[in-house]
Design a protein around this motif. Sequence first.
Motif, PDB file in Angstrom:
ATOM      1  N   PRO A  10      72.205 -58.816 -69.953  1.00 37.06           N
ATOM      2  CA  PRO A  10      73.262 -59.603 -70.082  1.00 37.06           C
ATOM      3  C   PRO A  10      74.190 -60.440 -69.481  1.00 37.06           C
ATOM      4  O   PRO A  10      74.604 -60.708 -70.415  1.00 37.06           O
ATOM      5  CB  PRO A  10      74.044 -58.091 -70.824  1.00 37.06           C
ATOM      6  N   GLY A  11      74.154 -61.274 -68.365  1.00 37.73           N
ATOM      7  CA  GLY A  11      74.674 -61.499 -67.528  1.00 37.73           C
ATOM      8  C   GLY A  11      75.971 -61.153 -67.067  1.00 37.73           C
ATOM      9  O   GLY A  11      76.827 -60.757 -67.939  1.00 37.73           O
ATOM     10  N   ALA A  12      76.107 -61.639 -66.022  1.00 37.56           N
ATOM     11  CA  ALA A  12      77.269 -61.174 -64.380  1.00 37.56           C
ATOM     12  C   ALA A  12      78.556 -61.828 -65.531  1.00 37.56           C
ATOM     13  O   ALA A  12      78.696 -62.911 -65.807  1.00 37.56           O
ATOM     14  CB  ALA A  12      77.347 -61.312 -63.294  1.00 37.56           C
ATOM     15  N   PRO A  13      79.865 -61.324 -65.455  1.00 43.00           N
ATOM     16  CA  PRO A  13      81.405 -62.751 -65.656  1.00 43.00           C
ATOM     17  C   PRO A  13      81.161 -63.147 -64.484  1.00 43.00           C
ATOM     18  O   PRO A  13      80.952 -63.505 -63.609  1.00 43.00           O
ATOM     19  CB  PRO A  13      82.131 -61.095 -65.796  1.00 43.00           C
ATOM     20  N   LYS A  14      81.676 -65.247 -65.374  1.00 41.83           N
ATOM     21  CA  LYS A  14      81.885 -65.614 -64.130  1.00 41.83           C
ATOM     22  C   LYS A  14      82.701 -65.277 -63.275  1.00 41.83           C
ATOM     23  O   LYS A  14      84.284 -65.127 -63.468  1.00 41.83           O
ATOM     24  CB  LYS A  14      81.979 -67.001 -64.692  1.00 41.83           C
ATOM     25  N   PRO A  15      83.214 -65.190 -61.773  1.00 42.48           N
ATOM     26  CA  PRO A  15      84.129 -65.374 -61.289  1.00 42.48           C
ATOM     27  C   PRO A  15      85.357 -66.654 -60.997  1.00 42.48           C
ATOM     28  O   PRO A  15      84.880 -67.065 -61.494  1.00 42.48           O
ATOM     29  CB  PRO A  15      83.205 -64.907 -59.869  1.00 42.48           C
ATOM     30  N   ASP A  16      86.346 -65.607 -60.362  1.00 40.44           N
ATOM     31  CA  ASP A  16      87.963 -66.780 -60.963  1.00 40.44           C
ATOM     32  C   ASP A  16      86.555 -67.803 -60.341  1.00 40.44           C
ATOM     33  O   ASP A  16      87.364 -69.771 -60.458  1.00 40.44           O
ATOM     34  CB  ASP A  16      88.577 -66.651 -60.539  1.00 40.44           C
ATOM     35  N   HIS A  17      86.796 -68.107 -59.061  1.00 38.71           N
ATOM     36  CA  HIS A  17      86.651 -69.092 -57.765  1.00 38.71           C
ATOM     37  C   HIS A  17      85.184 -70.122 -58.923  1.00 38.71           C
ATOM     38  O   HIS A  17      85.048 -70.801 -57.348  1.00 38.71           O
ATOM     39  CB  HIS A  17      86.202 -68.436 -56.555  1.00 38.71           C
ATOM     40  N   TRP A  55      75.735 -71.728 -59.906  1.00 37.38           N
ATOM     41  CA  TRP A  55      76.226 -69.942 -59.713  1.00 37.38           C
ATOM     42  C   TRP A  55      75.160 -69.448 -61.502  1.00 37.38           C
ATOM     43  O   TRP A  55      75.346 -70.194 -62.349  1.00 37.38           O
ATOM     44  CB  TRP A  55      77.292 -70.015 -60.561  1.00 37.38           C
ATOM     45  N   THR A  56      74.653 -68.938 -61.669  1.00 35.98           N
ATOM     46  CA  THR A  56      73.959 -68.274 -62.583  1.00 35.98           C
ATOM     47  C   THR A  56      74.388 -66.730 -62.910  1.00 35.98           C
ATOM     48  O   THR A  56      74.443 -65.911 -61.829  1.00 35.98           O
ATOM     49  CB  THR A  56      72.551 -68.255 -62.303  1.00 35.98           C
ATOM     50  N   PRO A  57      74.384 -66.130 -63.926  1.00 34.21           N
ATOM     51  CA  PRO A  57      75.759 -64.863 -64.451  1.00 34.21           C
ATOM     52  C   PRO A  57      73.971 -63.883 -63.908  1.00 34.21           C
ATOM     53  O   PRO A  57      74.032 -62.919 -64.458  1.00 34.21           O
ATOM     54  CB  PRO A  57      75.183 -65.373 -65.702  1.00 34.21           C
ATOM     55  N   ARG A  58      72.413 -64.331 -64.196  1.00 31.67           N
ATOM     56  CA  ARG A  58      71.661 -63.554 -64.572  1.00 31.67           C
ATOM     57  C   ARG A  58      71.528 -62.478 -63.060  1.00 31.67           C
ATOM     58  O   ARG A  58      71.988 -63.769 -62.003  1.00 31.67           O
ATOM     59  CB  ARG A  58      70.287 -64.528 -65.216  1.00 31.67           C
ATOM     60  N   THR A  59      70.752 -61.319 -63.578  1.00 31.63           N
ATOM     61  CA  THR A  59      70.304 -61.211 -61.585  1.00 31.63           C
ATOM     62  C   THR A  59      71.442 -59.813 -61.181  1.00 31.63           C
ATOM     63  O   THR A  59      71.737 -60.881 -59.548  1.00 31.63           O
ATOM     64  CB  THR A  59      69.441 -61.578 -60.380  1.00 31.63           C
ATOM     65  N   GLY A  60      72.308 -60.099 -61.910  1.00 33.94           N
ATOM     66  CA  GLY A  60      73.811 -59.424 -61.122  1.00 33.94           C
ATOM     67  C   GLY A  60      74.566 -60.022 -60.648  1.00 33.94           C
ATOM     68  O   GLY A  60      76.016 -60.316 -60.552  1.00 33.94           O
ATOM     69  N   ASN A 190      65.064 -53.396 -66.133  1.00 38.07           N
ATOM     70  CA  ASN A 190      65.771 -54.593 -67.065  1.00 38.07           C
ATOM     71  C   ASN A 190      67.322 -54.830 -67.080  1.00 38.07           C
ATOM     72  O   ASN A 190      67.938 -55.464 -67.834  1.00 38.07           O
ATOM     73  CB  ASN A 190      66.180 -53.496 -68.790  1.00 38.07           C
ATOM     74  N   THR A 191      67.790 -53.835 -65.809  1.00 39.35           N
ATOM     75  CA  THR A 191      69.222 -54.011 -65.510  1.00 39.35           C
ATOM     76  C   THR A 191      69.520 -54.411 -64.063  1.00 39.35           C
ATOM     77  O   THR A 191      67.996 -54.296 -63.081  1.00 39.35           O
ATOM     78  CB  THR A 191      70.121 -53.045 -65.891  1.00 39.35           C
ATOM     79  N   PRO A 192      70.057 -54.409 -63.127  1.00 44.89           N
ATOM     80  CA  PRO A 192      70.519 -54.822 -62.101  1.00 44.89           C
ATOM     81  C   PRO A 192      70.130 -53.884 -61.862  1.00 44.89           C
ATOM     82  O   PRO A 192      69.415 -52.945 -60.094  1.00 44.89           O
ATOM     83  CB  PRO A 192      71.486 -54.942 -61.211  1.00 44.89           C
ATOM     84  N   ALA A 193      70.496 -52.512 -61.686  1.00 47.15           N
ATOM     85  CA  ALA A 193      70.869 -50.492 -61.394  1.00 47.15           C
ATOM     86  C   ALA A 193      69.330 -50.148 -61.672  1.00 47.15           C
ATOM     87  O   ALA A 193      68.636 -49.934 -60.673  1.00 47.15           O
ATOM     88  CB  ALA A 193      71.486 -50.074 -62.178  1.00 47.15           C
ATOM     89  N   GLU A 194      68.609 -50.325 -62.997  1.00 44.64           N
ATOM     90  CA  GLU A 194      67.105 -50.388 -62.503  1.00 44.64           C
ATOM     91  C   GLU A 194      66.046 -51.128 -61.509  1.00 44.64           C
ATOM     92  O   GLU A 194      65.018 -50.441 -61.278  1.00 44.64           O
ATOM     93  CB  GLU A 194      66.590 -50.724 -63.879  1.00 44.64           C
ATOM     94  N   MET A 195      66.395 -52.470 -61.621  1.00 42.49           N
ATOM     95  CA  MET A 195      65.626 -53.188 -60.707  1.00 42.49           C
ATOM     96  C   MET A 195      65.726 -52.077 -59.298  1.00 42.49           C
ATOM     97  O   MET A 195      64.928 -52.312 -57.944  1.00 42.49           O
ATOM     98  CB  MET A 195      66.078 -54.655 -60.099  1.00 42.49           C
TER      99      MET A 195
END
Length: 423
Positions: A10-17, A55-60, A190-195
């Motif tokens: 689903p995508g990681a949240p964007k860090p503030d920086h 920066w991409t929210p994919r793959t963690g 399908n998720t970073p944890a599974e990978m």
Amino acid sequence: MATVAPVKDPGAPKPDHVPADRVYDVDMYALDGIEEGFHEAWKALQKPDTPSLVWTPRTGGHWIATRGAVIQEIYSNPDRFSSEIIFLPREAGEKYAMVPTRMDPPEHGPYRKILDKGLNLAQIRKVEEHVRSVAIELIEGFAAQGECLFERDYARIFPVKVFMAMCDLPMEDAPKLAELAEQMTRPAGNTPAEMGASLDAANQGFFAYVEPIIAARAGGQGDDLITVMVNSRIDDRPMDHDKVLGLISLLLLGGLDTVVNFLCFMMIYLAQHPEKVEELRSDPVKLMRSAEEMFRRFPVVSDARMVAHDMSYQGVELKRGDLILLPTALHGLEEASNPDAWDLDPGRKGIAHSTFGAGPHRCAGMHLARMEVIVTLQEWLKRIPDFGLKPGSKPTYRAGIIAAVDNVPLVWGNDAQLLFASK
């Protein structure tokens, strides 16, 4: 780039920086447009207005370097960009335990010297006759048939058979090791944890395979790669057991996946460009010198580095622990680095690429890879001078730490003549 559907996570949240204008939706394992080609899919990101770091929210969630100079600089500066984590997603990179690719200098140096002991240019030249005999045997096995499925009949056998012999391992073990390599470089999930779980299982699979081999060859006098490395010393003492496991596992991983896929990309291009084949056939010296241009044109690696400390870089703030993906395709295919970059020019001067990485982790197997490419071209073109992709076929591309391609049916003889005549 447009959102890939369906996305793997689903995508990681964007860090503030991370500035909002640096956010691009890119999944390194499911590139938008990859059905048209792996290199084409990555190149679509490298537009004139694309920042050098996005920066991409994919793959963690991670950064991507999009310019050749930045990719090379990050590879070359381990004090700022660490190899502590080199595989994405982070959950997979934290499980990766091979040596010395996760080490930084100075710890890295002694282990790299051990790799170089078996893979330096002088040592590789000693196996050229064997490399050539393997290529000839395979090509002559199907040359009279007028066709082959290249990845099945050649690419997945040739470099693997060469490497298994150099390591004195039975060829019947190759399919098992190839599957482990697949899950290391293109892990399922399908998720970073599974990978991460897939990569960890494959990493442990390599360790389980090499454990009894290491035990059997410790103290041995053989000249195969594994025996030489197992009995090497660090600071005049035997290597720790976990380091031996990691080193021998890396040796096998590196020898069983990268060149296999590179050869497929190279042959797809040559099958579609008979004028390039003729240029190589007509000039044996140019053919030998063309290997570097081949590696520039068809890079397959996209690994990562970890930001070692907070810094300002390329107009953004980076935080320690941030991960930066380095798609080597975006260096070799960059017009600023290589004018008319899509064209394969066997006579190109001033070739710039990061296909073998750069800095202390520059690929230890590059001399063997070059030899395998040159020998393949020499022996193939002697026996199959004109060939093309089978009409109606469409290769299937897969992205990852190492890109892969399937369904590469080649035809020659009467079929190839009809194919070229129709163009």
